[in-house]
Write a protein that holds these residues in place. Structure first.
Motif, short mmCIF file in Angstrom:
data_model
loop_
_atom_site.label_atom_id
_atom_site.label_comp_id
_atom_site.label_asym_id
_atom_site.label_seq_id
_atom_site.Cartn_x
_atom_site.Cartn_y
_atom_site.Cartn_z
N ALA A 243 0.83 -1.20 0.00
CA ALA A 243 0.00 0.00 0.00
C ALA A 243 0.86 1.25 0.00
CB ALA A 243 -0.93 0.00 1.20
N THR A 244 1.93 1.25 0.80
CA THR A 244 2.84 2.40 0.85
C THR A 244 3.51 2.63 -0.50
OG1 THR A 244 3.27 2.01 3.20
CG2 THR A 244 4.83 3.40 2.02
N VAL A 249 4.02 5.41 -5.80
CA VAL A 249 4.19 5.26 -7.25
C VAL A 249 3.02 5.86 -8.02
CG1 VAL A 249 4.32 3.56 -9.12
CG2 VAL A 249 5.67 3.24 -7.04
N THR A 250 1.80 5.68 -7.52
CA THR A 250 0.61 6.11 -8.28
C THR A 250 0.12 7.50 -7.92
OG1 THR A 250 -0.93 5.11 -6.66
CG2 THR A 250 -0.16 3.72 -8.47
N SER A 251 0.76 8.18 -6.99
CA SER A 251 0.28 9.51 -6.59
C SER A 251 0.21 10.50 -7.76
CB SER A 251 1.14 10.07 -5.45
OG SER A 251 2.50 10.09 -5.80
N LEU A 327 -6.05 2.15 -1.71
CA LEU A 327 -4.74 1.86 -1.12
C LEU A 327 -4.61 2.54 0.24
CD1 LEU A 327 -2.48 2.24 -4.29
CD2 LEU A 327 -2.84 0.12 -2.98
N TRP A 328 -5.27 3.69 0.41
CA TRP A 328 -5.26 4.38 1.70
C TRP A 328 -5.99 3.54 2.75
CZ3 TRP A 328 -3.04 7.29 4.94
CH2 TRP A 328 -3.71 7.88 6.00
N LEU A 329 -7.10 2.91 2.34
CA LEU A 329 -7.84 2.04 3.27
C LEU A 329 -7.03 0.81 3.64
CD1 LEU A 329 -11.45 2.18 1.72
CD2 LEU A 329 -10.52 3.54 3.60
N MET A 335 -9.12 -2.20 4.95
CA MET A 335 -9.17 -3.21 3.91
C MET A 335 -7.82 -3.91 3.85
SD MET A 335 -11.26 -1.34 0.78
CE MET A 335 -11.02 -2.74 -0.31
N SER A 336 -7.77 -4.96 3.04
CA SER A 336 -6.53 -5.67 2.78
C SER A 336 -6.23 -5.58 1.29
CB SER A 336 -6.67 -7.14 3.20
OG SER A 336 -5.45 -7.83 2.99
N LEU A 337 -4.98 -5.83 0.94
CA LEU A 337 -4.65 -5.83 -0.48
C LEU A 337 -5.43 -6.93 -1.21
CD1 LEU A 337 -2.61 -4.30 -2.33
CD2 LEU A 337 -1.12 -6.29 -2.09
N VAL A 338 -5.55 -8.09 -0.57
CA VAL A 338 -6.25 -9.24 -1.15
C VAL A 338 -7.30 -9.73 -0.17
CG1 VAL A 338 -6.01 -11.59 -2.03
CG2 VAL A 338 -4.17 -9.93 -2.42
N GLY A 339 -8.50 -9.99 -0.69
CA GLY A 339 -9.58 -10.49 0.15
C GLY A 339 -10.89 -10.47 -0.61
#
Length: 422
Positions: A243-244, A249-251, A327-329, A335-339
């Motif tokens: 997430a970090t 990278v996407t900012s 990604l902030w969540l 949230m999770s990256l995967v789920g």
């Protein structure tokens, strides 16, 4: 029983990729690194999935995209290495990587296609007897047979008399009815030449989902399994790291998207909505707004969606860039990256009341991407939600850091080939 293994495909392609790069550049270290990145990319783009290995055209397309992606990554890595350790980037050349992409596309496609055909001929499916009633299991077992080269269900056993008449070519017994198995266990223990396997293990390994009918048949087993589900510390670390990096990278991309939405349709740039997360707790879900505010119906959020899509909305929805604010969540831990995908409150209530075992999917945090998202389509009907739940249950029961990394890699393929849930 001879079983198909993709290890030979990975190994042979790794050697071929490394050899091609070594011939082009005479760099041993470069060939090792390039081949590793390329193999990871080929995996993430499903080049070695059985359905794609059987179609040469699919192999060409997927191999080219995967290798192009891998060599772009290799180029960036090489620039960083030379910049960090050699004080410049002059020695990094695009030409060898470009040639490597083209030559390797054909080499990988030809090698994989013909090696798969050879390996497939050597597979010998095992004949299995099934403890259970055929009329109750026929549909599920036929699906397993169609999707596997390993199992053929040739006989059904419902009594000790049936067990005495077991076929000579049977190599294993599949337990599909536990109470029936209990009554036959003492007799089975004397038959040492037979491998005993439980149907949930076969179904999960072949189908990569847990059919709800299977949960019905093995309630105690699945209830125990799901009650033991906990989120691990490595999963949280993976979430925080990705997430970090993702936010950093996407900012710039997110800033551009926000400005374009603002210019086209004003505020708000971010769409907020109540969704249901872990343990049925509601949270505020965010994403870039991709729809016009005009014509929105709170009682039916999906009404007139296609007519309300913003110009920039079409692009960001197509490539799932509208999901980037989540990604902030993930970083916050909501949230999770995967789920499992978080559902709107209205849909959650409908599914929880009408689909059995639905609440098991809420044992983990909802994900930005997930097993159901990359393996199943966008859902609109109750029956589709049932099937999607089966994939979610598989992930919840079998989740691990390695499965999460698998899903993250394959998400790129799902986005490019426009597969899975929107």
């Amino acid at each position: 029983m001879k079983r198909y293994s993709s290890f030979a495909l990975y190994l042979s392609n790794y050697v071929a990729l490394a050899l091609i790069y070594l011939i082009l550049t005479r760099s041993l270290a470069g060939s090792i690194l390039t081949a590793i990145t390329a193999c990871i990319s080929l995996f993430s783009f499903r080049v070695f999935d059985k359905e794609n290995l059987s179609d040469f055209n699919q192999l060409i397309v997927r191999s080219f995209i995967a290798l192009l992606f891998a060599n772009v990554v290799n180029y960036v890595i090489a620039r960083l290495i030379y910049l960090s350790f050699f004080g410049g980037v002059g020695r990094v050349r695009l030409a060898p990587l470009g040639v490597h992409t083209i030559v390797s596309t054909f080499a990988v496609s030809l090698l994989s296609y013909y090696l798969f055909k050879f390996l497939k001929k050597r597979v010998r499916p095992g004949n299995c007897a099934v403890i259970g009633r055929k009329d109750e299991l026929d549909e599920l077992l036929r699906e397993i047979e169609q999707k596997s080269d390993e199992y053929r269900f040739v006989q059904f056993i419902e009594s000790e008399e049936d067990l005495k008449k077991i076929r000579d070519d049977v190599t294993g017994v599949v337990v599909a009815d536990y109470s029936m198995y209990e009554s036959l266990r003492s007799r089975l223990s004397t038959m040492n030449n037979l491998e005993i396997v439980f149907l949930p293990h076969i179904a999960e390994s072949v189908l990569k989902r847990i059919p709800l009918a299977l949960v019905d048949r093995f309630k105690a087993y699945y209830e125990t399994s799901f009650n033991r589900v906990v989120e691990s510390a490595p999963k949280r670390i993976l979430d925080a790291v990705f997430a970090t990096l993702g936010l950093i990278v996407t900012s710039p991309v997110m800033l551009i998207i926000a400005i374009l939405i603002l210019l086209e349709d004003g505020r708000p740039v971010i769409y907020r909505q109540k969704r249901v997360g872990r343990d049925s707790k509601e949270f505020e879900f965010i994403k870039f707004r991709s729809l016009k505010q005009e014509g929105f119906d709170p009682s039916d959020p999906n009404r007139n969606i296609e007519q309300r899509v913003l110009k920039i909305g079409k692009f960001i929805r197509k490539y799932r860039l509208d999901e980037l604010p989540q990604l902030w969540l993930v970083l916050k831990g909501t949230m999770s990256l995967v789920g499992p995908r978080p559902e709107m409150v209205e849909y959650h209530l409908q599914c929880a009341n009408k689909i059995p075992y639905y609440l098991y999917r809420l044992k983990l945090k909802p994900g930005l991407t997930g097993w159901a998202q990359i393996n199943y389509r966008h859902t609109t009907t109750l029956e589709e939600y049932r099937t999607k739940l089966e994939y979610d249950l598989y992930y919840v029961k079998n989740h691990s850091v390695w499965l999460d990394l698998n899903i993250v890699l394959r998400t790129f393929e799902a986005v490019i080939f426009k597969r899975g849930a929107r």
